[in-house]
Design a protein around this motif. Sequence first.
Motif, PDB file in Angstrom:
ATOM      1  N   GLU A 106      15.684 -19.959 -26.338  1.00  0.00           N
ATOM      2  CA  GLU A 106      15.766 -18.561 -26.769  1.00  0.00           C
ATOM      3  C   GLU A 106      15.708 -18.476 -28.282  1.00  0.00           C
ATOM      4  N   SER A 107      15.029 -17.457 -28.784  1.00  0.00           N
ATOM      5  CA  SER A 107      14.951 -17.223 -30.233  1.00  0.00           C
ATOM      6  C   SER A 107      16.157 -16.405 -30.687  1.00  0.00           C
ATOM      7  N   TRP A 108      16.763 -16.860 -31.777  1.00  0.00           N
ATOM      8  CA  TRP A 108      17.905 -16.165 -32.366  1.00  0.00           C
ATOM      9  C   TRP A 108      17.664 -15.980 -33.861  1.00  0.00           C
ATOM     10  N   SER A 109      18.071 -14.824 -34.383  1.00  0.00           N
ATOM     11  CA  SER A 109      18.093 -14.637 -35.828  1.00  0.00           C
ATOM     12  C   SER A 109      19.201 -15.509 -36.370  1.00  0.00           C
ATOM     13  N   ALA A 110      18.924 -16.151 -37.526  1.00  0.00           N
ATOM     14  CA  ALA A 110      19.905 -17.105 -38.049  1.00  0.00           C
ATOM     15  C   ALA A 110      20.005 -17.025 -39.564  1.00  0.00           C
ATOM     16  N   ILE A 129      28.972 -16.729 -34.785  1.00  0.00           N
ATOM     17  CA  ILE A 129      28.089 -15.581 -34.625  1.00  0.00           C
ATOM     18  C   ILE A 129      28.603 -14.452 -35.504  1.00  0.00           C
ATOM     19  N   GLU A 130      27.710 -13.866 -36.273  1.00  0.00           N
ATOM     20  CA  GLU A 130      28.035 -12.704 -37.104  1.00  0.00           C
ATOM     21  C   GLU A 130      27.090 -11.587 -36.725  1.00  0.00           C
ATOM     22  N   GLY A 131      27.618 -10.602 -36.044  1.00  0.00           N
ATOM     23  CA  GLY A 131      26.778  -9.502 -35.579  1.00  0.00           C
ATOM     24  C   GLY A 131      25.767 -10.011 -34.571  1.00  0.00           C
ATOM     25  N   VAL A 132      24.467  -9.880 -34.916  1.00  0.00           N
ATOM     26  CA  VAL A 132      23.408 -10.345 -34.011  1.00  0.00           C
ATOM     27  C   VAL A 132      22.753 -11.627 -34.511  1.00  0.00           C
ATOM     28  N   LYS A 133      23.375 -12.257 -35.505  1.00  0.00           N
ATOM     29  CA  LYS A 133      22.824 -13.487 -36.073  1.00  0.00           C
ATOM     30  C   LYS A 133      23.768 -14.663 -35.821  1.00  0.00           C
ATOM     31  N   VAL A 134      23.154 -15.834 -35.655  1.00  0.00           N
ATOM     32  CA  VAL A 134      23.957 -17.048 -35.578  1.00  0.00           C
ATOM     33  C   VAL A 134      24.042 -17.644 -36.977  1.00  0.00           C
ATOM     34  N   VAL A 135      25.181 -18.247 -37.263  1.00  0.00           N
ATOM     35  CA  VAL A 135      25.365 -18.937 -38.537  1.00  0.00           C
ATOM     36  C   VAL A 135      25.223 -20.426 -38.252  1.00  0.00           C
ATOM     37  N   VAL A 136      24.301 -21.076 -38.968  1.00  0.00           N
ATOM     38  CA  VAL A 136      23.968 -22.471 -38.669  1.00  0.00           C
ATOM     39  C   VAL A 136      24.142 -23.351 -39.874  1.00  0.00           C
ATOM     40  N   LYS A 137      24.282 -24.655 -39.599  1.00  0.00           N
ATOM     41  CA  LYS A 137      24.239 -25.645 -40.680  1.00  0.00           C
ATOM     42  C   LYS A 137      23.277 -26.741 -40.258  1.00  0.00           C
ATOM     43  N   LYS A 138      22.617 -27.289 -41.258  1.00  0.00           N
ATOM     44  CA  LYS A 138      21.609 -28.331 -41.010  1.00  0.00           C
ATOM     45  C   LYS A 138      22.296 -29.618 -40.581  1.00  0.00           C
ATOM     46  N   ILE A 139      21.689 -30.283 -39.598  1.00  0.00           N
ATOM     47  CA  ILE A 139      22.177 -31.584 -39.146  1.00  0.00           C
ATOM     48  C   ILE A 139      21.295 -32.638 -39.786  1.00  0.00           C
TER      49      ILE A 139
END
Length: 140
Positions: A106-110, A129-139
């Motif tokens: 699935e595509s997510w705004s990030a 998750i913040e609102g409709v966006k996922v908060v990510v960190k690089k692995i």
Amino acid sequence: MKLIWLVVAILFAVAELMTTTLTLIWFSIGAVILIFLSSIIDSVLIQIAIFAIISTLMLIIATQKFIKQDKNYKYDTNLQAIINKKGIVKETIYPNQVGIVIIEGESWSAISYNNEKIDKGSMVEILKIEGVKVVVKKID
């Protein structure tokens, strides 16, 4: 009288099958109990009173127990289920800008956790998750 209580029990059981609330089953159980009690209690009025008391008490006790259980249950929605999952960046995430991440197809705004640039094709971990966006960190 036993036959009447059996019919009452069956009617409440059938009615319960048509609902999803688990309320009428207690009246069906109360009627089953009265099948046995009707052999030692002759008065129909006393039988009806006992049926009403038993059924209502079981309904109240069961409802309170289910409500208490429900308060302690943590519901997993799709949103909570993706936290700590891995994803792949589909569109580069620039500082303070939104990109796209693929998570389980699935595509997510990030957005990035540290406002860092995360290039397309990078593996990321979903932190929150913040609102409709996922908060990510690089692995790495």
